[in-house]
Scaffold this active site. Structure first.
Site, PDB file in Angstrom:
ATOM      1  N   HIS A 192      -5.184  -4.243 -43.482  1.00  0.00           N
ATOM      2  CA  HIS A 192      -4.220  -3.418 -44.360  1.00  0.00           C
ATOM      3  C   HIS A 192      -5.264  -2.018 -44.733  1.00  0.00           C
ATOM      4  O   HIS A 192      -4.415  -0.998 -45.268  1.00  0.00           O
ATOM      5  CB  HIS A 192      -4.408  -4.118 -45.567  1.00  0.00           C
ATOM      6  CG  HIS A 192      -3.156  -5.100 -45.611  1.00  0.00           C
ATOM      7  ND1 HIS A 192      -3.301  -6.305 -44.681  1.00  0.00           N
ATOM      8  CD2 HIS A 192      -1.945  -5.532 -46.041  1.00  0.00           C
ATOM      9  CE1 HIS A 192      -2.256  -7.004 -44.541  1.00  0.00           C
ATOM     10  NE2 HIS A 192      -1.411  -6.577 -45.537  1.00  0.00           N
ATOM     11  N   SER A 193      -6.408  -1.921 -44.595  1.00  0.00           N
ATOM     12  CA  SER A 193      -7.120  -0.681 -45.146  1.00  0.00           C
ATOM     13  C   SER A 193      -7.750   0.156 -43.833  1.00  0.00           C
ATOM     14  O   SER A 193      -8.468  -0.610 -43.028  1.00  0.00           O
ATOM     15  CB  SER A 193      -8.349  -1.066 -45.889  1.00  0.00           C
ATOM     16  OG  SER A 193      -9.401  -0.124 -45.954  1.00  0.00           O
TER      17      SER A 193
END
Lengths: 133, 212
Positions: A15-16
């Site tokens: 997600h990052s």
């Protein structure tokens, strides 16, 4: 040293973008240029998240005829990675798998196995052996 | 709802319904994000808004018949929403388009389409009703659509509202909300709420435009 096209490629989906890039750096430190490693992270607006087009692009970058193993962090990354695999050309679909493994350790174990010339099933098994009992 | 079960829904009526569904999601962006902040990562509202804005942008110029339109909507959701909801809602629309095939879009086939969509969501999410997800709205709606009968639109809306409300006391066992364990209890599932909004908007749009 084997050519990176002879080995299974690795894709990191977090997600990052910072996490994904960081994991890819750690993998590269272990396997150098022997294994193709691609990463993606973040949503289309630059926030945290995952999305299918970026995953497709990363699979393309890490593609080798031996296949690609994908490491993911949380649920949405897995769902999007599985969706991306379904959207690949049919002859590639069976050669890309999502490993159910912790993203950092899984990526490093998978890449190390891939660097030794292991096939896709063995690379995945190596990563998935890390799952908590 | 159309007057008879076999009256085909026109492409324009379907487009109007999709537009209404998009507006409903966009109008509730903040509420959906707030629900998701309570038990998830807080991006459901913005993710869904992005996807439905992309659908709106493509809708006006589209000359697609219903099956192609459903496919295009599904692909757009998959490619733009992100999160788990992009693949889940995208798979729902893609499976409905595939199930429709060359048949005319009628109320008579609505249950089969929704059923195909729900199966796709279950398979993609490895989930079923009762796990505090969008399926808790969709599955009871399918039962009402399948049974048919008078005042269908109102009864479908009631089933969707009851389904979403029923997620409040549930403990999540899928998705990020499951990390919270007992603390996921007491909050409505954002996916169940967005499904309710979509179904309400669809029913309202179809009841407004009964002409084929």
């Amino acid at each position: 040293m084997s050519d990176s096209n002879d080995n299974v490629g690795i894709v990191i989906v977090s997600h990052s973008p910072d996490v994904a890039r960081g994991v890819a750096d750690m993998v590269a430190q272990m396997v150098g240029i022997e294994v193709k490693v691609a990463w993606c992270g973040g949503n289309v607006d630059g926030g945290l998240g995952t999305h299918v087009p970026a995953i497709l692009e990363a699979i393309d970058k890490a593609w080798t005829p031996r296949g690609v193993a994908i490491l993911v962090d949380l649920g949405g990354a897995q769902t999007n990675a599985e969706m991306a695999i379904e959207m690949l050309a049919e002859d590639r679909q069976g050669l890309v798998v999502v490993c159910e493994a912790p993203i950092v350790e899984g990526a490093i174990f998978a890449a190390t196995e891939a660097a030794g010339g292991a096939d896709l099933a063995a690379v995945r098994a190596e990563a998935e052996a890390l799952r908590a009992p | 709802m159309t007057d008879t079960a076999s009256t085909p829904l026109s492409t324009d009526a379907l487009k109007a319904a999709v537009r209404a569904m998009a507006v409903a999601i966009i109008d509730h962006t903040e509420e959906l994000s707030r629900l998701d902040q309570a038990i998830g990562d807080g991006d459901h509202g913005l993710n869904m808004k992005r996807g439905f804005e992309a659908i709106l942008a493509k809708l006006d110029g589209s000359a697609d018949a219903p099956p192609a339109l459903l496919k295009s909507i599904g692909t757009t959701l998959v490619m733009t929403v992100g999160g788990a909801s992009g693949p889940l809602y995208g798979s729902l629309a893609l499976a409905m388009g595939k199930a429709l095939g060359d048949q005319p879009l009628t109320l008579a086939c609505a249950a089969d389409l929704l059923d195909a969509g729900i199966q796709s969501v279950m398979s993609r999410g490895r989930s079923q009703a009762g796990e505090k997800t969008m399926l808790d709205t969709l599955v009871p709606v399918l039962a009402v659509v399948r049974a048919g009968g008078a005042d269908l639109g109102d009864r479908v809306k009631a089933a969707a509202a009851a389904g979403a409300a029923a997620t409040v006391p549930l403990r999540a066992s899928k998705g990020r909300a499951s990390f919270l364990g007992e603390r996921s209890i007491g909050h409505m599932d954002p996916g169940a709420r967005s499904s309710q909004l979509l179904i309400e908007a669809l029913c309202d749009a179809l009841s407004k435009d009964p002409a084929p």
